[in-house]
Scaffold this active site. Structure first.
Site, PDB file in Angstrom:
ATOM      1  N   PHE A   1       7.444   8.346 -13.749  1.00  0.00           N
ATOM      2  CA  PHE A   1       8.543   8.805 -12.914  1.00  0.00           C
ATOM      3  C   PHE A   1       8.148  10.094 -12.215  1.00  0.00           C
ATOM      4  O   PHE A   1       7.829  11.081 -12.868  1.00  0.00           O
ATOM      5  CB  PHE A   1       9.799   9.028 -13.758  1.00  0.00           C
ATOM      6  CG  PHE A   1      10.456   7.744 -14.178  1.00  0.00           C
ATOM      7  CD1 PHE A   1      11.432   7.177 -13.385  1.00  0.00           C
ATOM      8  CD2 PHE A   1      10.073   7.087 -15.338  1.00  0.00           C
ATOM      9  CE1 PHE A   1      12.034   5.982 -13.746  1.00  0.00           C
ATOM     10  CE2 PHE A   1      10.662   5.891 -15.708  1.00  0.00           C
ATOM     11  CZ  PHE A   1      11.643   5.338 -14.917  1.00  0.00           C
TER      12      PHE A   1
ATOM     13  N   HIS B   1       6.861 -13.112  -1.292  1.00  0.00           N
ATOM     14  CA  HIS B   1       5.838 -13.711  -0.424  1.00  0.00           C
ATOM     15  C   HIS B   1       4.829 -12.635  -0.004  1.00  0.00           C
ATOM     16  O   HIS B   1       5.225 -11.536   0.383  1.00  0.00           O
ATOM     17  CB  HIS B   1       6.518 -14.318   0.811  1.00  0.00           C
ATOM     18  CG  HIS B   1       5.623 -15.245   1.563  1.00  0.00           C
ATOM     19  ND1 HIS B   1       5.629 -16.608   1.375  1.00  0.00           N
ATOM     20  CD2 HIS B   1       4.660 -14.995   2.468  1.00  0.00           C
ATOM     21  CE1 HIS B   1       4.718 -17.155   2.161  1.00  0.00           C
ATOM     22  NE2 HIS B   1       4.116 -16.202   2.832  1.00  0.00           N
TER      23      HIS B   1
ATOM     24  N   HIS C   1       2.926 -10.165   1.924  1.00  0.00           N
ATOM     25  CA  HIS C   1       3.085  -9.664   3.296  1.00  0.00           C
ATOM     26  C   HIS C   1       2.921  -8.156   3.351  1.00  0.00           C
ATOM     27  O   HIS C   1       2.975  -7.475   2.321  1.00  0.00           O
ATOM     28  CB  HIS C   1       4.472 -10.042   3.837  1.00  0.00           C
ATOM     29  CG  HIS C   1       5.600  -9.289   3.199  1.00  0.00           C
ATOM     30  ND1 HIS C   1       6.050  -9.547   1.922  1.00  0.00           N
ATOM     31  CD2 HIS C   1       6.363  -8.267   3.654  1.00  0.00           C
ATOM     32  CE1 HIS C   1       7.051  -8.722   1.629  1.00  0.00           C
ATOM     33  NE2 HIS C   1       7.260  -7.933   2.660  1.00  0.00           N
TER      34      HIS C   1
ATOM     35  N   HIS D   1      -9.596   5.262   5.839  1.00  0.00           N
ATOM     36  CA  HIS D   1      -9.457   5.053   4.392  1.00  0.00           C
ATOM     37  C   HIS D   1      -8.109   4.416   4.080  1.00  0.00           C
ATOM     38  O   HIS D   1      -7.172   4.496   4.877  1.00  0.00           O
ATOM     39  CB  HIS D   1      -9.617   6.366   3.623  1.00  0.00           C
ATOM     40  CG  HIS D   1      -8.633   7.426   4.013  1.00  0.00           C
ATOM     41  ND1 HIS D   1      -8.739   8.168   5.176  1.00  0.00           N
ATOM     42  CD2 HIS D   1      -7.511   7.874   3.400  1.00  0.00           C
ATOM     43  CE1 HIS D   1      -7.737   9.029   5.257  1.00  0.00           C
ATOM     44  NE2 HIS D   1      -6.960   8.867   4.192  1.00  0.00           N
TER      45      HIS D   1
ATOM     46  N   ASN E   1      10.183  -7.099  12.722  1.00  0.00           N
ATOM     47  CA  ASN E   1      11.096  -6.832  11.613  1.00  0.00           C
ATOM     48  C   ASN E   1      12.528  -7.028  12.107  1.00  0.00           C
ATOM     49  O   ASN E   1      12.907  -6.500  13.150  1.00  0.00           O
ATOM     50  CB  ASN E   1      10.892  -5.382  11.143  1.00  0.00           C
ATOM     51  CG  ASN E   1      11.556  -5.091   9.808  1.00  0.00           C
ATOM     52  OD1 ASN E   1      12.694  -5.486   9.573  1.00  0.00           O
ATOM     53  ND2 ASN E   1      10.845  -4.399   8.945  1.00  0.00           N
TER      54      ASN E   1
ATOM     55  N   HIS F   1      -5.032   4.789   6.673  1.00  0.00           N
ATOM     56  CA  HIS F   1      -5.049   5.974   7.523  1.00  0.00           C
ATOM     57  C   HIS F   1      -6.365   5.991   8.296  1.00  0.00           C
ATOM     58  O   HIS F   1      -7.440   5.905   7.695  1.00  0.00           O
ATOM     59  CB  HIS F   1      -4.957   7.249   6.677  1.00  0.00           C
ATOM     60  CG  HIS F   1      -3.562   7.615   6.270  1.00  0.00           C
ATOM     61  ND1 HIS F   1      -3.258   8.800   5.654  1.00  0.00           N
ATOM     62  CD2 HIS F   1      -2.384   6.953   6.424  1.00  0.00           C
ATOM     63  CE1 HIS F   1      -1.950   8.855   5.426  1.00  0.00           C
ATOM     64  NE2 HIS F   1      -1.400   7.743   5.861  1.00  0.00           N
TER      65      HIS F   1
HETATM   66  O1  LIG Z   1      11.596  -2.805   4.871  1.00  0.00           O
HETATM   67  P1  LIG Z   1      11.883  -3.161   3.433  1.00  0.00           P
HETATM   68  O2  LIG Z   1      10.716  -3.785   2.758  1.00  0.00           O
HETATM   69  O3  LIG Z   1      13.145  -3.953   3.279  1.00  0.00           O
HETATM   70  O4  LIG Z   1      12.191  -1.755   2.714  1.00  0.00           O
HETATM   71  C1  LIG Z   1      11.315  -1.089   1.855  1.00  0.00           C
HETATM   72  O5  LIG Z   1      10.263  -0.453   2.573  1.00  0.00           O
HETATM   73  C2  LIG Z   1      10.656   0.574   3.485  1.00  0.00           C
HETATM   74  C3  LIG Z   1       9.405   1.179   4.078  1.00  0.00           C
HETATM   75  O6  LIG Z   1       8.539   1.689   3.088  1.00  0.00           O
HETATM   76  C4  LIG Z   1      11.512   1.636   2.782  1.00  0.00           C
HETATM   77  O7  LIG Z   1      12.017   2.538   3.739  1.00  0.00           O
HETATM   78  C5  LIG Z   1      12.682   1.003   2.033  1.00  0.00           C
HETATM   79  O8  LIG Z   1      13.380   1.986   1.305  1.00  0.00           O
HETATM   80  C6  LIG Z   1      12.144  -0.079   1.083  1.00  0.00           C
HETATM   81  O9  LIG Z   1      13.210  -0.703   0.408  1.00  0.00           O
HETATM   82  O1  LIG Z   2       9.771  15.289 -19.874  1.00  0.00           O
HETATM   83  P1  LIG Z   2      10.412  13.941 -19.763  1.00  0.00           P
HETATM   84  O2  LIG Z   2      11.890  14.041 -19.487  1.00  0.00           O
HETATM   85  O3  LIG Z   2      10.107  13.042 -20.902  1.00  0.00           O
HETATM   86  O4  LIG Z   2       9.740  13.259 -18.477  1.00  0.00           O
HETATM   87  C1  LIG Z   2      10.317  13.107 -17.232  1.00  0.00           C
HETATM   88  O5  LIG Z   2      10.339  14.324 -16.493  1.00  0.00           O
HETATM   89  C2  LIG Z   2       9.049  14.879 -16.178  1.00  0.00           C
HETATM   90  C3  LIG Z   2       9.267  16.122 -15.335  1.00  0.00           C
HETATM   91  O6  LIG Z   2       9.998  15.859 -14.173  1.00  0.00           O
HETATM   92  C4  LIG Z   2       8.165  13.864 -15.456  1.00  0.00           C
HETATM   93  O7  LIG Z   2       6.870  14.387 -15.296  1.00  0.00           O
HETATM   94  C5  LIG Z   2       8.094  12.542 -16.219  1.00  0.00           C
HETATM   95  O8  LIG Z   2       7.376  11.584 -15.465  1.00  0.00           O
HETATM   96  C6  LIG Z   2       9.511  12.044 -16.492  1.00  0.00           C
HETATM   97  O9  LIG Z   2       9.465  10.839 -17.229  1.00  0.00           O
END
Ligand SMILES: O=P(O)(O)O[C@H]1O[C@H](CO)[C@@H](O)[C@H](O)[C@H]1O
Ligand SMILES: O=P(O)(O)O[C@H]1O[C@H](CO)[C@@H](O)[C@H](O)[C@H]1O
Lengths: 351, 351
Positions: free
Chosen positions: B315, B164, B166, B299, B77, B281
């Site tokens: 979210f 790509h 990877h 797994h 990397n 893991h």
């Molecule tokens: O190394 P990358 O692909 O640029 O970066 C991505 O993967 C990493 C490892 O999960 C994360 O820490 C970064 O926030 C994400 O943008």
């Molecule tokens: O209740 P909301 O604002 O529609 O929903 C948001 O907040 C919730 C609580 O953090 C989450 O579970 C949802 O995924 C998010 O979209």
């Protein structure tokens, strides 16, 4: 020495509130970014939108009409994740297929009648009203429920589906994972050191200064030593306080001040309405009200997603999900950056 | 009975691999979504792009030139979060300000010379080559490092900055939080029940069938009982296997088959190249190679973010960050949906 080189060399830091470690690799900020770019937050929300279900006097999805409120406004979440009457799955279960009853309520609280303000832009006395309402909710729901989670998702980037300033309150008959972990860690620390973890921590940070973002006589906001999100902060009182409803009138005024200061710094960082999720953690309630909770100290966590600019966030993905959180700038660098930002909000400066 | 009503009523489920709970509130799927909409994944990536640093023969940011590879391709990397030579911060530290040395290496591995394929669309023998390379990496890096994390971030939504095909490999001198927790949980289960947790789990799921997505004679892919992400899956062998390099030739062929089947279902769900983070893991390596790791079972976890469509994700914010993960459909509903999707990839069906 090590600390001079921590900006250049990766190392691990311990989070005593969660008993976990974070990988700090400050040199990663140098890497170019060719990945996803977010939509910057909408800067021109209308003060009143007849189609917005959170505005005063408007009708919500379930047909209910909001009052013509002129301060805070509280109502039941129309699509609650927790309801008071779910059935109990019973207890005779295979150890790999265990379930438990979940009961609770979900409420929404508007901070202000206008859609085009945020806590940073509201008047101090308007913020005090929000704090008073939070205290009331902990007091009222806390008589029934073991845990009352107050949280705010701010900005579309944080899954917030409505620009109107508001927070949510989910109260439950169970102690969720995060406060359960925090309870265990704070209790173990108290038993070993005879003083609440976060009270000792606040004293240390107030002396060291390098991670302090803003402070008042009663409150402290720091980028914690163990922060995972780039500009994460921890907000806590200097006095030993168990729950938000235990705050004195002066402490509530002080909290309104420091919240406005902290959130103004956040907005000023990239000159946008800064997205984040935040929430309060205090001693558990319900059956825990009669127990000794001296190991607890009230605090709020702010978790903002942005890393480089208004449109480039930190992705907590692959390595973070499968192995461990990793951050790209040191907490001291983040604190210094926030600390040095102007105290006046960029929107009021423009005028 | 309870299980019939679990689609209607919220409840908690226990994750025995992490000792945490998830809140399942299936009725929430009914709520309308007015929040952020994602850009759907790019469907027309060119097979070769002269500016893409991952393509064969191209020059990377640090000036190195990729070989003209025609299978997998491995390189360091260019912006590693872990380097082999970081200094040790020492051990005499305040309990609230603890740090530790972090040493390691970060590698990137291209799956294929073409940018317009994914594992689901690659030939079975090409996928076997990826698996063989994974096994080699665990074997080689595992002699030095305690933990070798293989993971793939797929799609811009998952912070992946390059289309790509990877994956990444981050090897470290420490056991990161997630495998440390999983190690503790698997060990405790083994001590109590005399059989590896995930081996018992796989047997139960193979019988129950309701959470199975795809299965072969050697492998099983299920939406785990405790899944947090809407379409999360757990992929594991039926035989007791500690690490990916312990897989037989037949098991590697079988793994290629089931991976192609699972990933085809994923792509078919919303008829897009399905975004996810995934990772392996297995039993720890380095100094752990000479220890008893019978409690471990190899797994892979797949964590895909999408919830409702190609553009609406789940979210994990406010309540999830501050309190506990919450999901909007039951694992059984998710498994049924994936199980019933066609076995042929939507892209090859079009032809
Ligand atoms: O190394 P990358 O692909 O640029 O970066 C991505 O993967 C990493 C490892 O999960 C994360 O820490 C970064 O926030 C994400 O943008
Ligand atoms: O209740 P909301 O604002 O529609 O929903 C948001 O907040 C919730 C609580 O953090 C989450 O579970 C949802 O995924 C998010 O979209």
């Amino acid at each position: 020495t090590f600390w001079l080189s921590s900006r250049e060399h990766q190392h691990l830091r311990y989070n005593p509130l969660r008993d976990t470690w974070v990988l700090v690799s400050a040199h990663r900020m140098k890497r170019p970014w060719a990945g996803q770019v977010e939509k910057p937050p909408e800067e021109h929300t209308p003060r009143y939108d007849p189609r917005n279900p959170l505005c005063p006097g408007n009708t919500r999805a379930n047909g209910e009409v909001n009052s013509d409120y002129d301060s805070t406004f509280l109502f039941e979440n129309d699509f609650p994740a927790l309801q008071p009457d779910a059935p109990d799955p019973g207890s005779d279960q295979h150890p790999l297929f265990q379930s438990k009853v979940a009961r609770g309520v979900c409420k929404v609280m508007c901070f202000h009648p206008w859609s085009d303000v945020t806590l940073s832009l509201m008047k101090k006395q308007e913020v005090v009203k929000v704090i008073d309402k939070w205290a009331e909710l902990i007091e009222e729901l806390g008589t029934t429920y073991l845990w009352v989670q107050i949280f705010e998702n701010k900005g579309a980037m944080m899954g917030c589906s409505n620009p109107h300033p508001h927070c949510q309150v989910w109260a439950s008959n169970f102690l969720p994972n995060e406060p359960a972990l925090s309870d265990r860690c704070q209790r173990a620390y108290y038993q070993k050191h005879g003083e609440p973890l976060l009270l000792q921590y606040a004293k240390q940070e107030a002396e060291k200064k390098e991670r302090v973002v803003v402070e008042t006589s009663d409150w402290l906001a720091v980028v914690p030593y163990w922060a995972t999100w780039p500009y994460q902060t921890l907000l806590l009182p200097r006095r030993h306080v168990l729950r938000i409803n235990d705050l004195t009138t002066e402490e509530r005024e002080g909290l309104a001040d420091i919240m406005k200061q902290l959130l103004t710094k956040y907005d000023n960082l990239f000159e946008i309405s800064f997205p984040y999720s935040m929430g309060w953690h205090g001693a558990p309630t319900g059956p825990h009200l009669n127990k000794d909770n001296s190991h607890w100290q009230l605090h709020a966590h702010y978790y903002p997603p942005l890393l480089r600019s208004a449109t480039v966030k930190k992705f907590m993905v692959g390595y973070e999900m499968l192995a461990q959180d990793q951050r790209d700038l040191t907490p001291e660098q983040a604190a210094e950056k926030l600390r040095n930002l102007p105290e006046e909000h960029y929107k009021t400066r423009e005028n």
